[in-house]
Write a protein that holds these residues in place. Structure first.
Motif, PDB file in Angstrom:
ATOM      1  N   UNK A  30      77.834  86.890  52.530  1.00  0.00           N
ATOM      2  CA  UNK A  30      78.001  87.646  53.770  1.00  0.00           C
ATOM      3  C   UNK A  30      76.863  87.344  54.748  1.00  0.00           C
ATOM      4  N   UNK A  31      75.643  87.255  54.227  1.00  0.00           N
ATOM      5  CA  UNK A  31      74.494  86.961  55.074  1.00  0.00           C
ATOM      6  C   UNK A  31      74.566  85.540  55.631  1.00  0.00           C
ATOM      7  N   UNK A  32      74.909  84.587  54.775  1.00  0.00           N
ATOM      8  CA  UNK A  32      75.019  83.198  55.223  1.00  0.00           C
ATOM      9  C   UNK A  32      76.090  83.077  56.306  1.00  0.00           C
ATOM     10  N   UNK A  33      77.194  83.768  56.121  1.00  0.00           N
ATOM     11  CA  UNK A  33      78.281  83.734  57.114  1.00  0.00           C
ATOM     12  C   UNK A  33      77.807  84.254  58.468  1.00  0.00           C
ATOM     13  N   UNK A  34      76.863  85.170  58.468  1.00  0.00           N
ATOM     14  CA  UNK A  34      76.344  85.714  59.728  1.00  0.00           C
ATOM     15  C   UNK A  34      75.319  84.783  60.378  1.00  0.00           C
ATOM     16  N   UNK A  35      74.767  83.854  59.606  1.00  0.00           N
ATOM     17  CA  UNK A  35      73.719  82.971  60.115  1.00  0.00           C
ATOM     18  C   UNK A  35      74.253  81.623  60.599  1.00  0.00           C
ATOM     19  N   UNK A  36      75.493  81.288  60.215  1.00  0.00           N
ATOM     20  CA  UNK A  36      76.082  80.005  60.589  1.00  0.00           C
ATOM     21  C   UNK A  36      77.307  80.246  61.464  1.00  0.00           C
ATOM     22  N   UNK A  37      77.348  79.621  62.621  1.00  0.00           N
ATOM     23  CA  UNK A  37      78.470  79.792  63.530  1.00  0.00           C
ATOM     24  C   UNK A  37      79.631  78.880  63.136  1.00  0.00           C
ATOM     25  N   UNK A  38      80.828  79.319  63.429  1.00  0.00           N
ATOM     26  CA  UNK A  38      82.009  78.506  63.159  1.00  0.00           C
ATOM     27  C   UNK A  38      81.923  77.189  63.927  1.00  0.00           C
ATOM     28  N   UNK A  39      82.337  76.127  63.283  1.00  0.00           N
ATOM     29  CA  UNK A  39      82.324  74.819  63.913  1.00  0.00           C
ATOM     30  C   UNK A  39      81.009  74.073  63.807  1.00  0.00           C
ATOM     31  N   UNK A  40      79.987  74.718  63.255  1.00  0.00           N
ATOM     32  CA  UNK A  40      78.694  74.052  63.130  1.00  0.00           C
ATOM     33  C   UNK A  40      78.733  72.919  62.113  1.00  0.00           C
ATOM     34  N   UNK A  41      77.852  71.954  62.326  1.00  0.00           N
ATOM     35  CA  UNK A  41      77.669  70.873  61.359  1.00  0.00           C
ATOM     36  C   UNK A  41      76.679  71.359  60.297  1.00  0.00           C
ATOM     37  N   UNK A  42      77.120  71.309  59.042  1.00  0.00           N
ATOM     38  CA  UNK A  42      76.305  71.867  57.957  1.00  0.00           C
ATOM     39  C   UNK A  42      76.092  70.821  56.869  1.00  0.00           C
ATOM     40  N   UNK A  43      74.840  70.564  56.569  1.00  0.00           N
ATOM     41  CA  UNK A  43      74.493  69.662  55.473  1.00  0.00           C
ATOM     42  C   UNK A  43      73.982  70.456  54.285  1.00  0.00           C
ATOM     43  N   UNK A  44      73.742  69.772  53.188  1.00  0.00           N
ATOM     44  CA  UNK A  44      73.255  70.468  52.000  1.00  0.00           C
ATOM     45  C   UNK A  44      72.433  69.544  51.116  1.00  0.00           C
ATOM     46  N   UNK A  45      71.544  70.160  50.370  1.00  0.00           N
ATOM     47  CA  UNK A  45      70.806  69.444  49.345  1.00  0.00           C
ATOM     48  C   UNK A  45      71.444  69.696  47.995  1.00  0.00           C
ATOM     49  N   UNK A  46      71.052  68.899  47.016  1.00  0.00           N
ATOM     50  CA  UNK A  46      71.542  69.103  45.657  1.00  0.00           C
ATOM     51  C   UNK A  46      70.927  70.400  45.129  1.00  0.00           C
ATOM     52  N   UNK A  47      71.742  71.337  44.663  1.00  0.00           N
ATOM     53  CA  UNK A  47      71.214  72.640  44.267  1.00  0.00           C
ATOM     54  C   UNK A  47      72.125  73.325  43.256  1.00  0.00           C
ATOM     55  N   UNK A  48      71.580  73.594  42.093  1.00  0.00           N
ATOM     56  CA  UNK A  48      72.310  74.374  41.084  1.00  0.00           C
ATOM     57  C   UNK A  48      72.508  75.804  41.585  1.00  0.00           C
ATOM     58  N   UNK A  49      71.512  76.336  42.280  1.00  0.00           N
ATOM     59  CA  UNK A  49      71.601  77.700  42.813  1.00  0.00           C
ATOM     60  C   UNK A  49      72.769  77.849  43.774  1.00  0.00           C
ATOM     61  N   UNK A  50      72.931  76.895  44.693  1.00  0.00           N
ATOM     62  CA  UNK A  50      74.031  76.980  45.655  1.00  0.00           C
ATOM     63  C   UNK A  50      75.384  76.848  44.967  1.00  0.00           C
ATOM     64  N   UNK A  51      75.416  76.090  43.884  1.00  0.00           N
ATOM     65  CA  UNK A  51      76.661  75.953  43.118  1.00  0.00           C
ATOM     66  C   UNK A  51      76.977  77.254  42.390  1.00  0.00           C
ATOM     67  N   UNK A  52      75.979  77.805  41.709  1.00  0.00           N
ATOM     68  CA  UNK A  52      76.182  79.014  40.904  1.00  0.00           C
ATOM     69  C   UNK A  52      76.523  80.235  41.751  1.00  0.00           C
ATOM     70  N   UNK A  53      76.006  80.303  42.954  1.00  0.00           N
ATOM     71  CA  UNK A  53      76.238  81.474  43.806  1.00  0.00           C
ATOM     72  C   UNK A  53      77.499  81.356  44.649  1.00  0.00           C
ATOM     73  N   UNK A  54      78.182  80.226  44.577  1.00  0.00           N
ATOM     74  CA  UNK A  54      79.429  80.061  45.314  1.00  0.00           C
ATOM     75  C   UNK A  54      79.253  79.637  46.758  1.00  0.00           C
ATOM     76  N   UNK A  55      78.041  79.242  47.137  1.00  0.00           N
ATOM     77  CA  UNK A  55      77.793  78.841  48.532  1.00  0.00           C
ATOM     78  C   UNK A  55      78.555  77.562  48.870  1.00  0.00           C
TER      79      UNK A  55
END
Length: 205
Positions: A30-55
């Motif tokens: 919910x917090x991440x959804x409030x911090x990122x606007x629709x249509x934004x370009x989003x990159x990511x690093x390799x992360x077990x945490x992001x995988x486990x939390x469903x991000x």
């Protein structure tokens, strides 16, 4: 623990980084959804945490231009293209190896594709970390990353390094070594460019 978290968030703010605290992964999304606007370009690093939390799952299903480096069948050249796109992303999502009480972020990386965008490029960096990533000092952060996180990550990546057999780092010079870039982030020029979200649970290594 509440006092420790409050201290970390206060010190992150003193270092020109924003600090947040959530109880669970539902609140995190919910917090991440409030911090990122629709249509934004989003990159990511390799992360077990992001995988486990469903991000990652959330990003794949959302209305974003998601540079997903975890797609199956990507060639090394295609991965490199994604790594370079991350520098021009509106938001870069990543975990971290350790967060110190005085509000510093420590990471060890293999090829720099995770730590490099944290340092420069994306307009916004969102760092997600479980409370298991909190350490008292920079020395503790380095020790935790080398002796706990790195061996587990090397196993996850099916490396043949000594740490996968010894369950500890011996500062090897193996050709598959993943401990190449040691990066300590102590502050930011642009206020709140880096936003750190702490979850009141243990995630990742």
């Amino acid at each position: 623990m509440d006092e420790k978290i409050n201290k970390v968030i206060l010190n992150l703010q003193r270092n020109n980084m924003a600090g947040y605290f959530v109880e669970n992964k539902e609140d995190l999304i919910q917090l991440i959804a409030s911090l990122i606007k629709k249509g934004e370009k989003v990159g990511c690093g390799d992360s077990v945490t992001l995988e486990e939390t469903g991000v990652f799952e959330f990003m794949r299903g959302g209305d974003f231009v998601f540079y997903d480096k975890h797609q199956k069948g990507l060639t090394p050249e295609e991965k490199r293209e994604i790594y370079l796109k991350n520098f021009d992303a509106d938001t870069f999502l990543t975990g971290t190896n350790a967060i110190t009480l005085d509000g510093k972020l420590f990471n060890i990386d293999g090829n720099g594709s995770r730590v490099a965008p944290m340092l420069y490029g994306p307009k916004q960096i969102i760092v997600v970390a479980g409370i298991n990533k909190l350490t008292d000092t920079v020395e503790d952060a380095i020790n935790r990353t080398r002796q706990v996180a790195a061996p587990l990550d090397a196993k996850r990546l099916n490396k043949d390094t000594p740490c996968t057999k010894l369950d500890r780092c011996i500062d090897c010079r193996h050709e598959q070594r993943i401990c190449n870039d040691f990066v300590l982030i102590t502050g930011q020029f642009v206020k709140d460019r880096i936003k750190v979200i702490l979850i009141n649970q243990e995630y990742g290594f």
